[in-house]
Write an enzyme that holds these catalytic residues in place. Structure first.
Site, short mmCIF file in Angstrom:
data_model
loop_
_atom_site.label_atom_id
_atom_site.label_comp_id
_atom_site.label_asym_id
_atom_site.label_seq_id
_atom_site.Cartn_x
_atom_site.Cartn_y
_atom_site.Cartn_z
N ARG A 93 -65.50 30.78 19.59
CA ARG A 93 -65.17 31.03 18.19
C ARG A 93 -66.35 30.75 17.28
NH1 ARG A 93 -59.18 30.04 18.78
NH2 ARG A 93 -58.24 30.59 16.82
N ARG A 132 -44.64 35.82 12.65
CA ARG A 132 -44.84 35.39 14.03
C ARG A 132 -43.98 34.17 14.37
NH1 ARG A 132 -50.91 34.43 16.00
NH2 ARG A 132 -51.01 32.68 14.54
N ARG A 175 -57.88 29.53 8.08
CA ARG A 175 -58.31 30.01 9.40
C ARG A 175 -58.99 31.37 9.29
NH1 ARG A 175 -52.73 29.41 11.43
NH2 ARG A 175 -53.18 30.52 13.34
P1 AMP Z 1 -55.14 29.91 18.40
O1 AMP Z 1 -53.83 29.78 19.09
O2 AMP Z 1 -56.20 30.56 19.24
O3 AMP Z 1 -55.01 30.50 17.03
O4 AMP Z 1 -55.68 28.41 18.17
C1 AMP Z 1 -54.94 27.47 17.40
C2 AMP Z 1 -55.87 26.40 16.87
O5 AMP Z 1 -56.47 25.69 17.96
C3 AMP Z 1 -57.06 26.90 16.05
O6 AMP Z 1 -56.72 27.15 14.70
C4 AMP Z 1 -58.03 25.72 16.18
O7 AMP Z 1 -57.62 24.62 15.38
C5 AMP Z 1 -57.82 25.32 17.64
N1 AMP Z 1 -58.73 26.06 18.55
C6 AMP Z 1 -58.39 26.96 19.52
N2 AMP Z 1 -59.47 27.45 20.14
C7 AMP Z 1 -60.54 26.85 19.55
C8 AMP Z 1 -61.94 26.94 19.74
N3 AMP Z 1 -62.48 27.78 20.64
N4 AMP Z 1 -62.75 26.17 18.95
C9 AMP Z 1 -62.24 25.32 18.04
N5 AMP Z 1 -60.92 25.18 17.81
C10 AMP Z 1 -60.07 25.94 18.55
#
Ligand code: AMP
Length: 225
Positions: A93, A132, A175
């Site tokens: 990310r 969602r 985000r």
């Molecule tokens: P997601 O389900 O991919 O939207 O991830 C949910 C949350 O997990 C994100 O908003 C971040 O807080 C954390 N997160 C997931 N993947 C990462 C990553 N590669 N780097 C940093 N934080 C992450």
């Protein structure tokens, strides 16, 4: 897709990465590695790490690169991915994470084969995220427009289906800002390395799956050929 291929999926929050990765992992029979799912599992287990991670997630912040890179390094060392490849969802990310993924891949002699950018405009993802819902147990995704069959109980495992704690309006906005500042530069980063394919994420999920499989098959055949 070639057997054992290593695929990364990029895309805004709400672009449908989770749903599409589950479908592609099933189609290609490769492990689906979602860093968001891994973190939500740690939160559910109530570990010290999970509690700390939840603070970042609820605020819509990214966890530090070194923490995330450690988690992914460990996961990619497991035998299922070294044998069968993977679909990586939610990582990298940041450019720092992409650099680290490139070193992990180099050290293991297993480079990333293809990076897909699942493209959905910001106004559409905001609408999608507000609708969602997710199973608290197995993390299957639903939407108000396509709910589970019975009373917000997961079709897959019977768990409760709720809105994610981090899908508040404020966290979503934050985000998406972080996505454009820190994650979207990866599109150029991977494009310069000849690894990127952009796939239109608009339309019915079944149509998007077909598009993805067609483009991934096409590109990974070219890698082999
Ligand atoms: P997601 O389900 O991919 O939207 O991830 C949910 C949350 O997990 C994100 O908003 C971040 O807080 C954390 N997160 C997931 N993947 C990462 C990553 N590669 N780097 C940093 N934080 C992450």
């Amino acid at each position: 897709m070639i057997p054992g291929a290593r695929l990364v999926l990029l895309g805004r929050q709400g672009a449908g990465k989770g749903t599409q990765c589950v479908r592609m992992a099933r189609h290609y029979v490769v492990p689906h590695i979602s860093t968001g799912d891994m973190l939500r599992m740690a939160v559910k287990e109530g570990t010290d790490f999970g509690r700390k991670a939840k603070e970042f997630m609820d605020a819509g912040e990214l966890l530090p690169d070194d923490v995330m890179c450690g988690i992914v390094r460990e996961r990619l060392a497991r035998e299922d991915t070294t044998n069968r490849g993977y679909i990586l969802d939610g990582f990298p990310r940041t450019v720092g994470q992409a650099d680290e993924l490139a070193s992990i891949a180099r050290e293991g002699g297993q480079p990333v084969d293809l990076v897909v950018d699942l493209e959905v405009p910001e106004d559409i993802v905001i609408q999608r995220i507000s609708k969602r819902r997710m199973c608290v147990d197995c993390q299957t995704n639903y939407s108000v427009d396509s709910p589970p069959r019975y009373d917000w109980t997961c079709d897959n495992c019977g768990g409760e289906v709720l809105q994610r704690d981090d899908d508040t309006e404020e966290a979503i906005r934050h985000r998406l800002e972080i996505y454009s500042e820190q994650t979207s530069p990866l599109i150029e980063w991977y494009s310069e390395r000849g690894l990127l394919v952009v796939v239109d994420g608009l339309g019915h999920p079944d149509d998007v799956t077909q598009r993805l499989i067609r483009d991934v098959d096409h590109r990974t055949r070219r890698i082999v050929g």
